[in-house]
Scaffold this motif. Structure first.
Motif, PDB file in Angstrom:
ATOM      1  N   GLY A 142       0.782  -1.222   0.000  1.00 20.55           N
ATOM      2  CA  GLY A 142       0.000   0.000   0.000  1.00 20.55           C
ATOM      3  C   GLY A 142       0.814   1.273   0.000  1.00 20.55           C
ATOM      4  N   GLU A 143       2.138   1.182  -0.093  1.00 22.93           N
ATOM      5  CA  GLU A 143       3.000   2.356  -0.055  1.00 22.93           C
ATOM      6  C   GLU A 143       3.622   2.614  -1.430  1.00 22.93           C
ATOM      7  OE1 GLU A 143       5.792   1.832   3.090  1.00 22.93           O
ATOM      8  OE2 GLU A 143       4.261   1.706   4.644  1.00 22.93           O
ATOM      9  N   GLU A 144       4.367   3.694  -1.529  1.00 20.85           N
ATOM     10  CA  GLU A 144       5.043   4.047  -2.781  1.00 20.85           C
ATOM     11  C   GLU A 144       6.527   3.702  -2.677  1.00 20.85           C
ATOM     12  OE1 GLU A 144       4.259   7.928  -4.262  1.00 20.85           O
ATOM     13  OE2 GLU A 144       2.084   7.790  -3.932  1.00 20.85           O
ATOM     14  N   VAL A 145       7.044   3.030  -3.696  1.00 14.89           N
ATOM     15  CA  VAL A 145       8.442   2.608  -3.704  1.00 14.89           C
ATOM     16  C   VAL A 145       9.068   2.930  -5.054  1.00 14.89           C
ATOM     17  CG1 VAL A 145       7.993   0.729  -2.070  1.00 14.89           C
ATOM     18  CG2 VAL A 145       7.914   0.272  -4.528  1.00 14.89           C
ATOM     19  N   ALA A 146      10.387   2.837  -5.107  1.00 15.48           N
ATOM     20  CA  ALA A 146      11.129   3.044  -6.352  1.00 15.48           C
ATOM     21  C   ALA A 146      11.986   1.824  -6.633  1.00 15.48           C
ATOM     22  CB  ALA A 146      11.997   4.292  -6.263  1.00 15.48           C
ATOM     23  N   VAL A 147      12.239   1.578  -7.916  1.00 10.10           N
ATOM     24  CA  VAL A 147      13.103   0.491  -8.369  1.00 10.10           C
ATOM     25  C   VAL A 147      14.200   1.092  -9.232  1.00 10.10           C
ATOM     26  CG1 VAL A 147      13.256  -1.547  -9.861  1.00 10.10           C
ATOM     27  CG2 VAL A 147      11.327  -1.294  -8.286  1.00 10.10           C
ATOM     28  N   LEU A 148      15.449   0.752  -8.933  1.00 11.94           N
ATOM     29  CA  LEU A 148      16.584   1.238  -9.709  1.00 11.94           C
ATOM     30  C   LEU A 148      17.138   0.106 -10.557  1.00 11.94           C
ATOM     31  CD1 LEU A 148      18.615   3.561 -10.273  1.00 11.94           C
ATOM     32  CD2 LEU A 148      20.017   2.625  -8.416  1.00 11.94           C
ATOM     33  N   GLY A 149      17.142   0.302 -11.885  1.00 10.89           N
ATOM     34  CA  GLY A 149      17.679  -0.720 -12.779  1.00 10.89           C
ATOM     35  C   GLY A 149      16.837  -0.865 -14.029  1.00 10.89           C
ATOM     36  N   GLY A 150      17.420  -1.542 -15.042  1.00  6.18           N
ATOM     37  CA  GLY A 150      16.698  -1.694 -16.298  1.00  6.18           C
ATOM     38  C   GLY A 150      16.800  -3.078 -16.909  1.00  6.18           C
ATOM     39  N   GLY A 151      17.292  -4.038 -16.128  1.00  4.91           N
ATOM     40  CA  GLY A 151      17.396  -5.399 -16.632  1.00  4.91           C
ATOM     41  C   GLY A 151      16.170  -6.232 -16.320  1.00  4.91           C
ATOM     42  N   ARG A 174      19.253   4.840 -18.808  1.00  6.72           N
ATOM     43  CA  ARG A 174      19.124   4.908 -20.267  1.00  6.72           C
ATOM     44  C   ARG A 174      17.659   4.843 -20.676  1.00  6.72           C
ATOM     45  NH1 ARG A 174      23.703   1.421 -19.827  1.00  6.72           N
ATOM     46  NH2 ARG A 174      22.314  -0.392 -19.870  1.00  6.72           N
ATOM     47  N   ASP A 175      17.362   5.254 -21.898  1.00  7.27           N
ATOM     48  CA  ASP A 175      16.010   5.104 -22.431  1.00  7.27           C
ATOM     49  C   ASP A 175      15.745   3.656 -22.837  1.00  7.27           C
ATOM     50  OD1 ASP A 175      15.063   7.753 -22.198  1.00  7.27           O
ATOM     51  OD2 ASP A 175      16.210   8.342 -23.970  1.00  7.27           O
ATOM     52  N   GLU A 176      16.808   2.965 -23.253  1.00  5.58           N
ATOM     53  CA  GLU A 176      16.670   1.569 -23.651  1.00  5.58           C
ATOM     54  C   GLU A 176      16.820   0.670 -22.426  1.00  5.58           C
ATOM     55  OE1 GLU A 176      19.163   3.506 -24.883  1.00  5.58           O
ATOM     56  OE2 GLU A 176      18.050   4.249 -26.624  1.00  5.58           O
ATOM     57  N   PHE A 177      16.109  -0.460 -22.466  1.00  7.39           N
ATOM     58  CA  PHE A 177      16.151  -1.413 -21.363  1.00  7.39           C
ATOM     59  C   PHE A 177      16.746  -2.738 -21.830  1.00  7.39           C
ATOM     60  CE2 PHE A 177      13.069   1.654 -20.067  1.00  7.39           C
ATOM     61  CZ  PHE A 177      13.114   1.677 -18.682  1.00  7.39           C
ATOM     62  N   THR A 197      13.245   8.031 -17.226  1.00  6.82           N
ATOM     63  CA  THR A 197      14.474   7.775 -17.991  1.00  6.82           C
ATOM     64  C   THR A 197      14.796   9.002 -18.826  1.00  6.82           C
ATOM     65  OG1 THR A 197      13.271   6.871 -19.895  1.00  6.82           O
ATOM     66  CG2 THR A 197      13.923   5.320 -18.175  1.00  6.82           C
ATOM     67  N   PRO A 198      16.055   9.203 -19.205  1.00  6.06           N
ATOM     68  CA  PRO A 198      17.234   8.611 -18.562  1.00  6.06           C
ATOM     69  C   PRO A 198      17.607   9.463 -17.350  1.00  6.06           C
ATOM     70  CG  PRO A 198      17.904   9.924 -20.446  1.00  6.06           C
ATOM     71  CD  PRO A 198      16.416  10.061 -20.347  1.00  6.06           C
ATOM     72  N   VAL A 199      17.707   8.851 -16.220  1.00  8.45           N
ATOM     73  CA  VAL A 199      17.979   9.598 -14.989  1.00  8.45           C
ATOM     74  C   VAL A 199      19.108   8.939 -14.206  1.00  8.45           C
ATOM     75  CG1 VAL A 199      15.595  10.426 -14.792  1.00  8.45           C
ATOM     76  CG2 VAL A 199      16.271   8.307 -13.639  1.00  8.45           C
ATOM     77  N   LEU A 200      19.725   9.724 -13.353  1.00  7.84           N
ATOM     78  CA  LEU A 200      20.764   9.245 -12.458  1.00  7.84           C
ATOM     79  C   LEU A 200      20.322   9.479 -11.018  1.00  7.84           C
ATOM     80  CD1 LEU A 200      23.915  10.728 -14.248  1.00  7.84           C
ATOM     81  CD2 LEU A 200      23.093   8.358 -14.348  1.00  7.84           C
ATOM     82  N   LEU A 201      20.540   8.504 -10.177  1.00  8.16           N
ATOM     83  CA  LEU A 201      20.197   8.635  -8.767  1.00  8.16           C
ATOM     84  C   LEU A 201      21.333   9.365  -8.061  1.00  8.16           C
ATOM     85  CD1 LEU A 201      18.060   7.868  -6.668  1.00  8.16           C
ATOM     86  CD2 LEU A 201      19.303   5.736  -6.283  1.00  8.16           C
ATOM     87  N   ASP A 202      21.008  10.476  -7.390  1.00  5.13           N
ATOM     88  CA  ASP A 202      22.018  11.293  -6.727  1.00  5.13           C
ATOM     89  C   ASP A 202      22.184  10.953  -5.255  1.00  5.13           C
ATOM     90  OD1 ASP A 202      22.951  12.741  -8.841  1.00  5.13           O
ATOM     91  OD2 ASP A 202      21.683  14.485  -8.505  1.00  5.13           O
TER      92      ASP A 202
END
Length: 311
Positions: A142-151, A174-177, A197-202
């Motif tokens: 029921g909460e909001e989460v984030a996922v880092l990765g594209g594989g 990247r825009d491509e996965f 996308t495309p973003v970097l986690l700071d």
């Protein structure tokens, strides 16, 4: 000479030790760099192991395993194994100071998820940061989460989380996965999965309670933004601990995948007679404690059969 040498003291290695000794093997030694238990001892909560109704820390969860698995004669040596080689019909275990000979070997050295190296990762690892949605997704229902990765793993885990969480935001550089197109299509069709996308986690933000947000920026504009989330799941790769299988000439003792995983059949046999692999080091490992334990039992039974028919 040892009947069975087990390399690695996590759930797979300990279970292999239990089943080989209880099955009649007399000289069984488990080699482990530190105390037995494996990387699961670093988990904050374990609640999905069948038959264990209490929610335990990884350390507390693994404590009774040691007592049970050593009950039938399993020996433990805290030695750093550098390499395994094969001579004629037996194996040589090369440690940092001495060598041991063994009729059979079970490799259960596991692996570990790669770290992202982002600021705040070490601080909040296990307190809002996870590398296993199957293990920890329930805690964010029921909460909001984030996922880092594209594989494949990242997108598959995002799909899993979307069934539990209010919203899942996937961040990829990247825009491509690299994920399979059909998996990506399913994820993009989910109303509660958003892609950035495309973003970097700071930076990973949080307080005494754990993660409460992340800072990211778009690669093109360098514009930094904040995303409020209760959890971050990081899937930027996985490294298997296969160094001990590498020979002096650079080749591997047994057949491996391009990703460095050990190729085994359903009985945990490698292509080298008497050599078995169990747990996260083997091909298509589920990376779950219960699966690693099952691998260890299966490898042990195969090792016992090998000793009976070949020695």
């Amino acid at each position: 000479m040892l009947d069975v040498a087990i390399i690695g003291g996590g759930p797979a290695g300990l279970t292999a030790g239990l089943y080989t000794t209880r099955g009649g093997a007399k000289e069984v030694v488990m080699f482990e760099r530190g105390m037995p238990g494996g990387q699961i001892t670093g988990s904050s909560e374990i609640e999905n192991y069948p038959g264990v109704k209490e929610v335990l820390s990884g350390f507390d969860f693994m404590q009774p395993w040691q007592e049970q698995c050593f009950r039938f004669g399993l020996k433990s040596m805290q030695k750093d194994v550098m390499r395994i080689s094969r001579l004629k019909n037996y194996f040589v275990i090369h440690t940092d100071k001495e060598t041991f000979e063994a009729k059979s070997v079970i490799v259960a050295t596991g692996g570990s998820p790669k770290r992202s190296g982002v600021k705040g990762e070490d601080q909040f690892y296990g307190r809002g940061i996870s590398t296993c949605a199957t293990c920890d997704g329930f805690f964010y229902k029921g909460e909001e989460v984030a996922v880092l990765g594209g594989g494949d793993t990242a997108i598959e885990e995002a799909l899993f989380l979307s069934e539990l969480c209010k919203k899942v935001t996937v961040l990829h550089r990247r825009d491509e996965f690299r994920a399979a197109p059909v998996t990506l299509q399913k994820a993009k069709a989910k109303a509660n999965i958003e892609f950035l996308t495309p973003v970097l986690l700071d930076e990973i933000l949080g307080d005494a309670k754990g993660v409460n947000g992340i800072l990211y920026k778009y690669k093109d504009s360098q514009e930094q933004q904040k995303l409020e989330v209760n959890g971050l799941f990081i899937f930027v790769g996985y490294s298997v601990n296969n160094q001990i299988l590498k020979q002096e000439d650079g080749s591997f003792l047994c057949e491996m995948t391009d990703a460095g995983e050990v190729k085994v059949d359903l009985n945990m046999n490698t292509n080298v007679p008497g050599l078995f692999a169990a747990g996260d080091i083997r091909i298509q490992a589920a990376k779950q404690v219960v699966c690693a334990a099952g691998d260890g039992a299966r490898a042990a039974l195969s090792a016992l059969a090998y000793l009976e028919h070949h020695m």
